[in-house]
Structure formats: C-alpha cells, structure tokens
Design a protein around this motif. Structure first.
Motif, PDB file in Angstrom:
ATOM      1  N   TRP A 177       0.839  -1.198   0.000  1.00  7.34           N
ATOM      2  CA  TRP A 177       0.000   0.000   0.000  1.00  7.34           C
ATOM      3  C   TRP A 177       0.871   1.243   0.000  1.00  7.34           C
ATOM      4  N   LEU A 178       1.868   1.261   0.866  1.00 10.55           N
ATOM      5  CA  LEU A 178       2.767   2.416   0.937  1.00 10.55           C
ATOM      6  C   LEU A 178       3.575   2.589  -0.339  1.00 10.55           C
ATOM      7  N   ALA A 179       4.007   1.489  -0.946  1.00 13.06           N
ATOM      8  CA  ALA A 179       4.764   1.589  -2.195  1.00 13.06           C
ATOM      9  C   ALA A 179       3.902   2.169  -3.312  1.00 13.06           C
ATOM     10  N   CYS A 180       2.653   1.757  -3.371  1.00  7.45           N
ATOM     11  CA  CYS A 180       1.735   2.317  -4.375  1.00  7.45           C
ATOM     12  C   CYS A 180       1.494   3.796  -4.112  1.00  7.45           C
ATOM     13  N   MET A 181       1.335   4.149  -2.851  1.00  8.86           N
ATOM     14  CA  MET A 181       1.125   5.555  -2.523  1.00  8.86           C
ATOM     15  C   MET A 181       2.377   6.373  -2.834  1.00  8.86           C
ATOM     16  N   GLN A 182       3.539   5.807  -2.579  1.00  2.00           N
ATOM     17  CA  GLN A 182       4.787   6.512  -2.882  1.00  2.00           C
ATOM     18  C   GLN A 182       4.887   6.810  -4.381  1.00  2.00           C
ATOM     19  N   GLN A 183       4.517   5.836  -5.193  1.00  2.00           N
ATOM     20  CA  GLN A 183       4.542   6.046  -6.647  1.00  2.00           C
ATOM     21  C   GLN A 183       3.513   7.089  -7.078  1.00  2.00           C
ATOM     22  N   ALA A 184       2.335   7.045  -6.479  1.00  2.00           N
ATOM     23  CA  ALA A 184       1.298   8.026  -6.816  1.00  2.00           C
ATOM     24  C   ALA A 184       1.739   9.432  -6.408  1.00  2.00           C
ATOM     25  N   ILE A 185       2.353   9.553  -5.244  1.00  2.00           N
ATOM     26  CA  ILE A 185       2.861  10.847  -4.795  1.00  2.00           C
ATOM     27  C   ILE A 185       3.908  11.368  -5.771  1.00  2.00           C
ATOM     28  N   ALA A 186       4.764  10.479  -6.234  1.00  2.00           N
ATOM     29  CA  ALA A 186       5.831  10.877  -7.167  1.00  2.00           C
ATOM     30  C   ALA A 186       5.269  11.395  -8.491  1.00  2.00           C
ATOM     31  N   GLN A 187       4.063  10.988  -8.839  1.00  2.00           N
ATOM     32  CA  GLN A 187       3.448  11.451 -10.088  1.00  2.00           C
ATOM     33  C   GLN A 187       2.813  12.837  -9.961  1.00  2.00           C
ATOM     34  N   GLN A 188       2.700  13.331  -8.731  1.00  2.00           N
ATOM     35  CA  GLN A 188       2.031  14.616  -8.515  1.00  2.00           C
ATOM     36  C   GLN A 188       3.052  15.755  -8.629  1.00  2.00           C
ATOM     37  N   PRO A 189       2.581  16.966  -8.886  1.00  2.00           N
ATOM     38  CA  PRO A 189       3.489  18.111  -8.985  1.00  2.00           C
ATOM     39  C   PRO A 189       3.820  18.702  -7.606  1.00  2.00           C
ATOM     40  N   TYR A 190       4.088  17.842  -6.640  1.00  2.00           N
ATOM     41  CA  TYR A 190       4.349  18.287  -5.274  1.00  2.00           C
ATOM     42  C   TYR A 190       5.805  18.711  -5.118  1.00  2.00           C
ATOM     43  N   ALA A 191       6.032  19.645  -4.223  1.00  2.00           N
ATOM     44  CA  ALA A 191       7.395  19.984  -3.820  1.00  2.00           C
ATOM     45  C   ALA A 191       8.005  18.735  -3.178  1.00  2.00           C
ATOM     46  N   ALA A 192       9.297  18.531  -3.375  1.00  2.00           N
ATOM     47  CA  ALA A 192       9.963  17.332  -2.856  1.00  2.00           C
ATOM     48  C   ALA A 192       9.805  17.207  -1.348  1.00  2.00           C
ATOM     49  N   ASP A 193       9.913  18.313  -0.620  1.00  2.00           N
ATOM     50  CA  ASP A 193       9.792  18.219   0.834  1.00  2.00           C
ATOM     51  C   ASP A 193       8.370  17.848   1.251  1.00  2.00           C
ATOM     52  N   PHE A 194       7.375  18.300   0.498  1.00  2.00           N
ATOM     53  CA  PHE A 194       6.006  17.911   0.815  1.00  2.00           C
ATOM     54  C   PHE A 194       5.781  16.438   0.491  1.00  2.00           C
ATOM     55  N   ALA A 195       6.304  15.966  -0.621  1.00  2.00           N
ATOM     56  CA  ALA A 195       6.158  14.553  -0.985  1.00  2.00           C
ATOM     57  C   ALA A 195       6.742  13.667   0.117  1.00  2.00           C
ATOM     58  N   ASP A 196       7.911  14.026   0.617  1.00  2.00           N
ATOM     59  CA  ASP A 196       8.533  13.261   1.706  1.00  2.00           C
ATOM     60  C   ASP A 196       7.687  13.326   2.974  1.00  2.00           C
ATOM     61  N   TYR A 197       7.209  14.516   3.281  1.00  2.00           N
ATOM     62  CA  TYR A 197       6.370  14.705   4.469  1.00  2.00           C
ATOM     63  C   TYR A 197       5.094  13.863   4.366  1.00  2.00           C
ATOM     64  N   LEU A 198       4.432  13.931   3.218  1.00  2.00           N
ATOM     65  CA  LEU A 198       3.174  13.217   3.043  1.00  2.00           C
ATOM     66  C   LEU A 198       3.358  11.714   3.193  1.00  2.00           C
ATOM     67  N   LEU A 199       4.378  11.164   2.562  1.00  2.00           N
ATOM     68  CA  LEU A 199       4.603   9.727   2.680  1.00  2.00           C
ATOM     69  C   LEU A 199       4.911   9.346   4.128  1.00  2.00           C
ATOM     70  N   ALA A 200       5.696  10.148   4.812  1.00  2.00           N
ATOM     71  CA  ALA A 200       5.999   9.868   6.219  1.00  2.00           C
ATOM     72  C   ALA A 200       4.725   9.890   7.057  1.00  2.00           C
ATOM     73  N   GLN A 201       3.838  10.833   6.796  1.00  2.62           N
ATOM     74  CA  GLN A 201       2.592  10.918   7.542  1.00  2.62           C
ATOM     75  C   GLN A 201       1.673   9.740   7.234  1.00  2.62           C
ATOM     76  N   LEU A 202       1.649   9.303   5.984  1.00  5.04           N
ATOM     77  CA  LEU A 202       0.788   8.184   5.600  1.00  5.04           C
ATOM     78  C   LEU A 202       1.260   6.864   6.192  1.00  5.04           C
TER      79      LEU A 202
END
Length: 135
Positions: free
Chosen positions: A98-123
């Motif tokens: 589940w987390l790996a799929c979410m990590q890939q989905a996050i990577a596809q978004q136009p998010y700032a790198a620090d937000f992408a890291d934060y979001l995955l850590a929170q999830l």
C-alpha cells in the motif's frame, strides 16, 4: 526564536494546500488506485471493483486529514481508519505494498519534494495502525 511567515506542513491547511486542494488530492487518489490495480493485486482485491465510491471516500478523508474541509464526515459520517479495515487481513506485505503504491502516486504529482517526503511519512502512521489492528 526566529519567526517566519511560512507555516510548515501539518499546520492548519498547509498540507491540504500543498497537495493541490480537493482536486489535487482526488488526482493523487485516482493515480494511487491505478497503480494499486496494476501492481498490487492482493490489496486491490480488498476493495470493491467499482472504484468510484472508494476513490471518493479516500479523497474526502485525505482532504480533512490534511487540514482541509472535513468532507468525509460531512458525506459519510465519522470514521476510524483502523476499525474500518479491521475485517481485512493486512500483514507487513500488504502494508508495505500500500505504501509503495502511494509513494509512486505521490511521485506522479506536482508536489514539492519536501512535501512529498512529508506526506509519505505521515501516511506511514495510519498504514501502521491498520496493520497493527489486523494482527
């Protein structure tokens, strides 16, 4: 103490805004389920085949969870994520998939790198709680 005019993620609606608001979160969730369907059939099969309500529920939940409007409770009522998943057999492999799929989905978004890291850590927090309830 230094005061800045930019609040960090997790404060008020900063995370919700960083995720692109409701439209950005919905896109994240759509991408997540496409990835999950293609790469994680075991956890994909734990969800209804008709993804419309599932996508809506997760997107609405994440909106509130990220500090935006509490759309899930407005439409579906209260929720406890661990209890909502307690009927499923979720082990380490399922949690990690589940987390790996979410990590890939996050990577596809136009998010700032620090937000992408934060979001995955929170999830990781609710993913771990769901796993623990299943044990």
């Amino acid at each position: 103490m230094q005061i800045t005019d930019q609040a960090g993620y997790g404060y008020r609606d900063t995370s919700f805004q960083a995720a692109g608001g409701e439209a950005g979160i919905t896109q994240l969730v759509r991408d997540f389920y496409q990835i999950m369907d293609a790469q994680a059939p075991k956890i994909s099969q734990m969800h209804p085949a008709d993804r419309d309500v599932t996508i809506d529920k997760l997107a609405k939940f994440l909106c509130g969870w990220l500090g935006g409007p509490r759309l899930f409770s407005e439409h579906y009522g209260p929720i406890s994520i661990p209890q909502a998943h307690a009927h499923l057999s979720i082990g380490i492999a399922e949690r990690d998939a589940w987390l790996a799929c979410m990590q890939q989905a996050i990577a596809q978004q136009p998010y700032a790198a620090d937000f992408a890291d934060y979001l995955l850590a929170q999830l990781r927090i609710p993913a771990e709680r769901v796993y623990q309830v299943s044990q």
